[in-house]
Design a protein around this motif. Sequence first.
Motif, PDB file in Angstrom:
ATOM      1  N   ARG A  89       1.085  -1.209   0.166  1.00 55.99           N
ATOM      2  CA  ARG A  89       0.255  -0.219   0.019  1.00 55.99           C
ATOM      3  C   ARG A  89       0.752   1.037   0.183  1.00 55.99           C
ATOM      4  NH1 ARG A  89      -4.188   3.103  -1.289  1.00 55.99           N
ATOM      5  NH2 ARG A  89      -4.908   4.330   0.301  1.00 55.99           N
ATOM      6  N   GLN A 148       3.809  10.733 -12.423  1.00 52.16           N
ATOM      7  CA  GLN A 148       2.338  10.953 -12.227  1.00 52.16           C
ATOM      8  C   GLN A 148       1.939  11.889 -11.553  1.00 52.16           C
ATOM      9  OE1 GLN A 148       1.336   6.961 -11.408  1.00 52.16           O
ATOM     10  NE2 GLN A 148      -0.238   7.406 -10.176  1.00 52.16           N
ATOM     11  N   ASN A 195      -6.223  19.963  -6.188  1.00 52.49           N
ATOM     12  CA  ASN A 195      -5.569  19.321  -6.992  1.00 52.49           C
ATOM     13  C   ASN A 195      -5.167  20.740  -7.781  1.00 52.49           C
ATOM     14  OD1 ASN A 195      -4.786  17.629  -5.397  1.00 52.49           O
ATOM     15  ND2 ASN A 195      -6.182  16.366  -7.043  1.00 52.49           N
ATOM     16  N   LYS A 197       2.185  11.569   1.386  1.00 48.04           N
ATOM     17  CA  LYS A 197       1.002  10.610   0.985  1.00 48.04           C
ATOM     18  C   LYS A 197       0.926   8.775   1.685  1.00 48.04           C
ATOM     19  CE  LYS A 197      -0.629  13.196  -2.630  1.00 48.04           C
ATOM     20  NZ  LYS A 197      -0.355  13.643  -4.292  1.00 48.04           N
ATOM     21  N   ARG A 198       1.499   8.898   1.986  1.00 47.33           N
ATOM     22  CA  ARG A 198       2.270   7.806   2.587  1.00 47.33           C
ATOM     23  C   ARG A 198       2.087   7.068   3.822  1.00 47.33           C
ATOM     24  NH1 ARG A 198       8.041   6.585  -0.627  1.00 47.33           N
ATOM     25  NH2 ARG A 198       7.945   8.924  -0.299  1.00 47.33           N
ATOM     26  N   THR A 231      -8.025  11.699  -3.658  1.00 49.17           N
ATOM     27  CA  THR A 231      -8.177  10.467  -2.953  1.00 49.17           C
ATOM     28  C   THR A 231      -7.539   9.726  -1.758  1.00 49.17           C
ATOM     29  OG1 THR A 231      -8.034   9.999  -5.243  1.00 49.17           O
ATOM     30  CG2 THR A 231      -7.550   8.363  -3.606  1.00 49.17           C
ATOM     31  N   VAL A 232      -6.321  10.539  -1.652  1.00 51.27           N
ATOM     32  CA  VAL A 232      -6.069  10.341  -0.317  1.00 51.27           C
ATOM     33  C   VAL A 232      -6.571  11.084   0.848  1.00 51.27           C
ATOM     34  CG1 VAL A 232      -3.509   9.864   1.217  1.00 51.27           C
ATOM     35  CG2 VAL A 232      -3.518   9.973  -1.476  1.00 51.27           C
ATOM     36  N   GLU A 280      -0.574   8.623  -5.857  1.00 47.65           N
ATOM     37  CA  GLU A 280      -1.721   9.132  -5.341  1.00 47.65           C
ATOM     38  C   GLU A 280      -2.380  10.554  -5.785  1.00 47.65           C
ATOM     39  OE1 GLU A 280      -4.682   6.935  -4.037  1.00 47.65           O
ATOM     40  OE2 GLU A 280      -3.793   4.976  -4.862  1.00 47.65           O
ATOM     41  N   ASP A 281      -3.620  10.760  -6.235  1.00 43.81           N
ATOM     42  CA  ASP A 281      -3.687  12.396  -6.630  1.00 43.81           C
ATOM     43  C   ASP A 281      -4.614  13.282  -4.730  1.00 43.81           C
ATOM     44  OD1 ASP A 281      -7.477  13.083  -6.540  1.00 43.81           O
ATOM     45  OD2 ASP A 281      -6.295  11.208  -7.266  1.00 43.81           O
ATOM     46  N   THR A 311       1.712   2.050  -3.571  1.00 40.34           N
ATOM     47  CA  THR A 311       1.070   2.602  -4.351  1.00 40.34           C
ATOM     48  C   THR A 311       0.488   3.352  -4.020  1.00 40.34           C
ATOM     49  OG1 THR A 311      -0.748   0.922  -3.181  1.00 40.34           O
ATOM     50  CG2 THR A 311       0.837  -0.282  -4.950  1.00 40.34           C
ATOM     51  N   ILE A 312       0.080   3.827  -2.822  1.00 39.43           N
ATOM     52  CA  ILE A 312      -0.043   5.310  -2.685  1.00 39.43           C
ATOM     53  C   ILE A 312       0.441   6.484  -3.161  1.00 39.43           C
ATOM     54  CG2 ILE A 312       0.278   5.436   0.063  1.00 39.43           C
ATOM     55  CD1 ILE A 312      -2.441   6.515   0.433  1.00 39.43           C
TER      56      ILE A 312
END
Length: 548
Positions: free
Chosen positions: A10, A361, A496, A318-319, A21-22, A17-18, A13-14
Amino acid sequence: MVDLLSHRHRIRTIQLEDDLTVLTSLQAEADITADDRARAVTRATDLVHKIREDADPGLMEVFLAEYGLSTKEGVALMCLAEALLRVPDADTMDALIEDKIAPSAWGSHLGKSSSSLVNASTWALMLTGKVLQDGEGMAAVLRGAIKRLGEPVIRVAVSRAMKELGAQFVLGETIDKAIARGAKRAAQGYTFSYDMLGEAALTAHDADSFHDAYRDAIARLAPHATSDDIRNNPGISIKLSALHPRYESAQRDRVMEELVPRLRGLVHQAKAANMGLNVDAEEADRLDISLDVIEAVLRDPDLAGWDGFGVVVQAYGKRAGPTLDWLHDLAVSLDRRSMVRVVKGAYWDTEIKHAQVLGLQGFPVFSRKAATDMSYLCCARKLLGMTDRIYPQFATHNAHSVAAILEMADDPTAFEFQRLHGMGEALHDVVLAGNATRCRISAPVGAHRDLLAYLVRRLLENGANSSFVNQIVDKTVPAEVVAADPFPAAMAPDANAVVALPAEIYGAERQNSKGWNVQDPRDQEAIAEARAPWATHHWTAAPMLALP
Ligand code: FAD
């Protein structure tokens, strides 16, 4: 059920992310209600009034009140401090000082500050600026003479002024001096965590020197760790990048072989002294490898019974959420207790720029200040639910973050607040006096030559007018605004759109090319997979033009 691997998955993969979402998943998990948030704002507003009315603001606050990054002079100082770090020769240093100091309106700041140190710096900068400025007539000729004679003097004076300022944020040049200087605060009830100044090791020799400095520091602190309760003893913070010149994910094998035993040695020394040892959080690219190192060290069975291993987690990342889950479950699986210091994060500008340069990304950090503040509170809520295994350490100078944590916590003794030396003094004094909560000061220790880099980080962090320290001194910003609830701004639909995503930095003109991050284990895997069919291929290379 402990599942360390799925947390690690996790975490990977996170990462990009935008924001929304998080944040949505953080909010769902933390379940901080509108009532909780309203109570936090009331308490925070009260704290802001108290800090503004009752207590003396700290030097950082006073300095920023005069020279925040929203003034031309503040930006000039920032650039100067940052650039002086890298200037190798006197001529370039003179040219730089002339460029940055001369054109600014220092006179407008004269005598405005409540601090004599800040006023004295203004005098020095103003006189320097006057001498360096071009003009006409006799005065200009005289100035020209002073300028020629005076340049080395000016250079020395400006360097000294920057160092003086930096020195306010360092507790002492050595551990012994720092302990002596901190005695008054210790008597007030504060504990300390010591942080050796210096940036990442660039060579094996640098890493050896840092290793020696850490060993020496723990040995000097050991006699002061007199309590049976490790939470009352001094601690030390370690930067893994200082202990190895190639501390990076792409060098995993070397790092595991060379850095792990090094850290293990220091950890054993700290355990023997019954003091805390804390691994600092650094650039986002180092997070994944840091977890490998931490797990390898913590698995040592000889560490059983010691609760002092500490890890820093950055809430702007984000993690952060899954990293806390992993740390908790690691402690469960080893049947240990550990410490987690949650900070917002000190490398925000670098992370954003780095992701844009690489064409990733997304960003590994949130792109709005309010999102980081919200993430911080969600992480705090999570940690407050993990006190069976984790001693939470909330490092912040923000009255809203502090108030919200006090509102959420049931037991004020189950965690502590932390601040940096020279910052957030008024807030922590009020908290220490009014609650049963422990407060710790993180105190940088080191020689003057290592000061500027630290000063620049602090100025960058606090100079932005979104920063709490900057807002508290600006009395035109109402207390209710300084203490505002970050959730609505963080979750706003255009959340964002503030910073251009890496793909969009050229606007409508063209899309940025997609890049690879060789420090990201997922990109490493993808590259290895693409190379796999060629693993047994025999390549031959030869010049195409100058054939033999
Ligand atoms: P605030 O003003 O409320 O928050 C400022 C922070 O918000 C910035 O630092 C940044 O993280 C974030 N931010 C600012 N603008 C944006 C934006 N546009 N989008 C998203 N986020 C934004 N930092 C580390 O990285 N690693 C460490 O190991 C570490 N150790 C520390 C130990 C202690 C004891 C303390 C007190 C601090 C430590 N720090 C560390 C520094 C810490 O990250 C900063 O002091 C902290 O971010 C300031 O937060 P604040 O709540 O005091 O201030």
